[in-house]
Structures are given as structure tokens and as C-alpha cells.
Design a protein around this motif. Structure first.
Motif, PDB file in Angstrom:
ATOM      1  N   ALA A 169       0.812  -1.212   0.000  1.00 58.13           N
ATOM      2  CA  ALA A 169       0.000   0.000   0.000  1.00 58.13           C
ATOM      3  C   ALA A 169       0.849   1.267   0.000  1.00 58.13           C
ATOM      4  O   ALA A 169       0.523   2.248  -0.663  1.00 58.13           O
ATOM      5  N   ALA A 170       1.941   1.263   0.745  1.00 59.77           N
ATOM      6  CA  ALA A 170       2.770   2.460   0.846  1.00 59.77           C
ATOM      7  C   ALA A 170       3.514   2.767  -0.439  1.00 59.77           C
ATOM      8  O   ALA A 170       4.065   3.851  -0.595  1.00 59.77           O
ATOM      9  N   LEU A 171       3.545   1.829  -1.381  1.00 60.29           N
ATOM     10  CA  LEU A 171       4.188   2.064  -2.665  1.00 60.29           C
ATOM     11  C   LEU A 171       3.300   2.867  -3.603  1.00 60.29           C
ATOM     12  O   LEU A 171       3.741   3.291  -4.664  1.00 60.29           O
ATOM     13  N   PRO A 205      11.199   1.560   0.255  1.00 64.99           N
ATOM     14  CA  PRO A 205      12.312   2.498   0.102  1.00 64.99           C
ATOM     15  C   PRO A 205      11.820   3.941   0.182  1.00 64.99           C
ATOM     16  O   PRO A 205      10.643   4.218  -0.058  1.00 64.99           O
ATOM     17  N   PRO A 206      12.692   4.895   0.495  1.00 64.82           N
ATOM     18  CA  PRO A 206      12.289   6.302   0.519  1.00 64.82           C
ATOM     19  C   PRO A 206      11.733   6.729  -0.838  1.00 64.82           C
ATOM     20  O   PRO A 206      12.342   6.461  -1.877  1.00 64.82           O
ATOM     21  N   ALA A 207      10.576   7.371  -0.831  1.00 59.90           N
ATOM     22  CA  ALA A 207       9.937   7.774  -2.087  1.00 59.90           C
ATOM     23  C   ALA A 207      10.807   8.741  -2.877  1.00 59.90           C
ATOM     24  O   ALA A 207      10.710   8.819  -4.104  1.00 59.90           O
ATOM     25  N   SER A 208      11.668   9.485  -2.193  1.00 57.40           N
ATOM     26  CA  SER A 208      12.514  10.466  -2.883  1.00 57.40           C
ATOM     27  C   SER A 208      13.597   9.807  -3.735  1.00 57.40           C
ATOM     28  O   SER A 208      14.158  10.439  -4.633  1.00 57.40           O
ATOM     29  N   GLU A 209      13.896   8.532  -3.466  1.00 56.41           N
ATOM     30  CA  GLU A 209      14.943   7.809  -4.198  1.00 56.41           C
ATOM     31  C   GLU A 209      14.294   7.011  -5.327  1.00 56.41           C
ATOM     32  O   GLU A 209      13.931   5.852  -5.157  1.00 56.41           O
ATOM     33  N   LYS A 210      14.164   7.634  -6.492  1.00 59.81           N
ATOM     34  CA  LYS A 210      13.346   7.032  -7.550  1.00 59.81           C
ATOM     35  C   LYS A 210      13.968   5.789  -8.173  1.00 59.81           C
ATOM     36  O   LYS A 210      13.253   4.954  -8.728  1.00 59.81           O
ATOM     37  N   ASN A 211      15.286   5.641  -8.097  1.00 61.03           N
ATOM     38  CA  ASN A 211      15.915   4.451  -8.674  1.00 61.03           C
ATOM     39  C   ASN A 211      16.477   3.551  -7.577  1.00 61.03           C
ATOM     40  O   ASN A 211      17.584   3.043  -7.667  1.00 61.03           O
ATOM     41  N   LEU A 212      15.679   3.326  -6.545  1.00 60.42           N
ATOM     42  CA  LEU A 212      16.067   2.465  -5.436  1.00 60.42           C
ATOM     43  C   LEU A 212      14.952   1.457  -5.172  1.00 60.42           C
ATOM     44  O   LEU A 212      13.777   1.826  -5.108  1.00 60.42           O
ATOM     45  N   ALA A 213      15.308   0.194  -5.062  1.00 59.64           N
ATOM     46  CA  ALA A 213      14.353  -0.849  -4.689  1.00 59.64           C
ATOM     47  C   ALA A 213      14.791  -1.460  -3.362  1.00 59.64           C
ATOM     48  O   ALA A 213      15.869  -1.152  -2.844  1.00 59.64           O
ATOM     49  N   GLY A 214      13.939  -2.317  -2.798  1.00 61.08           N
ATOM     50  CA  GLY A 214      14.274  -2.923  -1.521  1.00 61.08           C
ATOM     51  C   GLY A 214      13.945  -4.405  -1.506  1.00 61.08           C
ATOM     52  O   GLY A 214      13.125  -4.880  -2.294  1.00 61.08           O
ATOM     53  N   TRP A 215      14.589  -5.148  -0.610  1.00 63.99           N
ATOM     54  CA  TRP A 215      14.293  -6.571  -0.457  1.00 63.99           C
ATOM     55  C   TRP A 215      14.010  -6.844   1.016  1.00 63.99           C
ATOM     56  O   TRP A 215      14.530  -6.177   1.907  1.00 63.99           O
ATOM     57  N   TYR A 216      13.158  -7.839   1.265  1.00 63.44           N
ATOM     58  CA  TYR A 216      12.756  -8.165   2.620  1.00 63.44           C
ATOM     59  C   TYR A 216      13.855  -8.981   3.282  1.00 63.44           C
ATOM     60  O   TYR A 216      13.982 -10.175   3.045  1.00 63.44           O
ATOM     61  N   GLY A 218       9.395  -1.958  -4.938  1.00 67.62           N
ATOM     62  CA  GLY A 218       9.855  -0.620  -5.288  1.00 67.62           C
ATOM     63  C   GLY A 218       8.708   0.239  -5.772  1.00 67.62           C
ATOM     64  O   GLY A 218       7.652  -0.270  -6.147  1.00 67.62           O
ATOM     65  N   HIS A 219       8.923   1.531  -5.770  1.00 71.28           N
ATOM     66  CA  HIS A 219       7.885   2.485  -6.164  1.00 71.28           C
ATOM     67  C   HIS A 219       7.665   2.481  -7.677  1.00 71.28           C
ATOM     68  O   HIS A 219       8.586   2.241  -8.461  1.00 71.28           O
ATOM     69  N   VAL A 220       6.438   2.770  -8.057  1.00 67.78           N
ATOM     70  CA  VAL A 220       6.101   2.929  -9.467  1.00 67.78           C
ATOM     71  C   VAL A 220       6.337   4.371  -9.912  1.00 67.78           C
ATOM     72  O   VAL A 220       6.675   4.631 -11.066  1.00 67.78           O
ATOM     73  N   ASP A 221       6.150   5.314  -8.989  1.00 67.69           N
ATOM     74  CA  ASP A 221       6.444   6.714  -9.281  1.00 67.69           C
ATOM     75  C   ASP A 221       6.677   7.455  -7.972  1.00 67.69           C
ATOM     76  O   ASP A 221       6.516   6.901  -6.880  1.00 67.69           O
ATOM     77  N   ASN A 222       7.104   8.703  -8.099  1.00 67.30           N
ATOM     78  CA  ASN A 222       7.123   9.607  -6.958  1.00 67.30           C
ATOM     79  C   ASN A 222       6.670  10.975  -7.457  1.00 67.30           C
ATOM     80  O   ASN A 222       6.200  11.094  -8.597  1.00 67.30           O
TER      81      ASN A 222
END
Length: 208
Positions: free
Chosen positions: A18-20, A90-101, A117-121
Motif C-alpha cells: 500500500a505504501a508504494l 524504500p524512501p519515495a525520494s529515491e526514484k531508482n532504489l528498490a528494496g528486499w525483505y 519498489g515504487h512505481v512513481d514519486n
């Protein structure tokens, strides 16, 4: 006694992604075209392109994810859980950053590894904006800290409404090394944001 990876994945709640899904760029820019969504042809659980599973790799944390067909090359940060039990993002401000659990399976070892990872910011498309355009049989590569590269083949790309997210299918234990890559999708409304999530299902088919 359950393994670290099995125990870790079972505690992720349905609200994980949801937060993505703020849709900040579409909301503020007035853009009329949301990210691409997977077609029904990509939503198959059969092994893609006949590629058999490769043997599991020894555990090693991941450093980078690359998906050449959609021009993704992004560093990976470790993610934990929020107080509500959902996967942090990941921080929404970092557009080219993904995360792993990082409490779950490491990509390449036996089990289900989770990357999000985010789809947009607010500034525009982010790391997984084109994830819904990925095709079955595509390659996902994960660079690991031990110097190896885990190579996954995409089995399916599916989209789910937020109210019907299949926790067990996405996060459940696997008998072979598998990978899930998650972002937002399912259409977009200015009043509610993204309506669901795009999930890529892949399995390990090689390493180097």
C-alpha cells in the motif's frame, strides 16, 4: 522449527504494498496515462519458456536488481516490517532504489524472495514504472554480495486489486528458489490512487 526465511515471509500482512502506491506524480502532474499493466497472456503460473529450475545458491545478501528488457538497474536496500505488519518501502525520494525483505529469503536461496519498489514519486516515474510491461520468459538478474549473479526467469506477471491481494500465493514458501517483484498497478484514480499491485513471479534458472 521454521527457517529464518519461512518464518519471515509468513508474517507479512496484506497491506504490504500500500505504501508504494501514492500516485503522487499522476496526481500532481495531471498525466493521463498510468503505468503499463500486464495482459492476461502474462498471467500464467506455468514455467516460462520451458526453463527448468537451477540449484539453490548459498545465502548471500543482494546488492542490485537488473531487468534488461525494461531498462531497470537499481541498487537494493534492506527492508523490514512496519508496526502494522506490512513491508516497509524504500524512501519515495529515491526514484531508482528498490528494496528486499531482509528477514526473509535471500534471492537465489531456496524459498520466496521479495523485492519491492515504487512505481512513481512526485517527480515522475520511479524504478518499477514499467514492471507491468514485463513479459513471461524475461530475465531478472540479482547481483549478490558474494560476487555471484542470480539469474531468474519470469513465469508470470499479474495484477491484483488491493482488496483481493493473494498473500499466500505471493509470499508463501516455495520448494525452489523463487523471486517476487512488487509495485503498484491495477489502474489509477485521482481520488484513491493506484487500485492494486503488479506482481512478477520468477524462478532461478541460472547463476554466474
Amino acid at each position: 522449527m521454521r527457517s529464518r526465511a519461512t518464518a519471515g515471509n509468513t508474517v507479512i500482512a496484506a497491506v504490504t504494498a500500500a505504501a508504494l502506491c501514492s500516485g503522487a506524480w499522476l496526481l500532481h502532474s495531471g498525466a493521463s496515462h498510468p503505468p503499463p499493466q500486464p495482459s492476461a497472456a502474462e498471467a500464467s503460473a506455468a514455467p516460462a519458456a520451458g526453463r527448468s529450475a537451477a540449484p539453490a545458491l548459498a545465502p548471500s545478501p543482494p546488492d542490485r536488481i537488473r531487468i534488461p528488457s525494461i531498462r531497470v538497474s537499481a541498487p537494493l536496500m534492506g527492508l523490514g516490517l512496519t508496526a502494522s505488519g506490512s513491508l516497509d518501502v524504500p524512501p519515495a525520494s529515491e526514484k531508482n532504489l528498490a528494496g528486499w525483505y531482509e528477514a526473509g529469503t535471500m534471492p537465489g536461496e531456496k524459498g520466496t524472495a521479495i523485492v519491492a519498489g515504487h512505481v512513481d514519486n512526485a517527480d515522475g516515474p520511479a524504478v518499477f514504472y514499467d514492471l507491468g510491461a514485463l513479459k513471461r520468459g524475461a530475465t531478472v538478474e540479482v547481483d549478490r554480495r558474494d560476487g555471484s549473479v542470480a539469474v531468474f526467469t519470469v513465469d508470470a506477471v499479474e495484477v491484483y486489486a488491493a482488496s483481493d491481494f493473494p498473500d499466500q500465493k505471493v509470499y508463501g514458501a516455495a520448494a525452489r528458489p523463487e523471486l517476487r517483484v512488487i509495485t503498484c498497478g491495477g489502474g489509477y484514480s485521482r481520488s484513491t490512487g493506484y487500485q492494486g499491485n503488479v506482481v512478477v513471479f520468477a524462478h532461478l534458472t541460472g547463476s554466474r
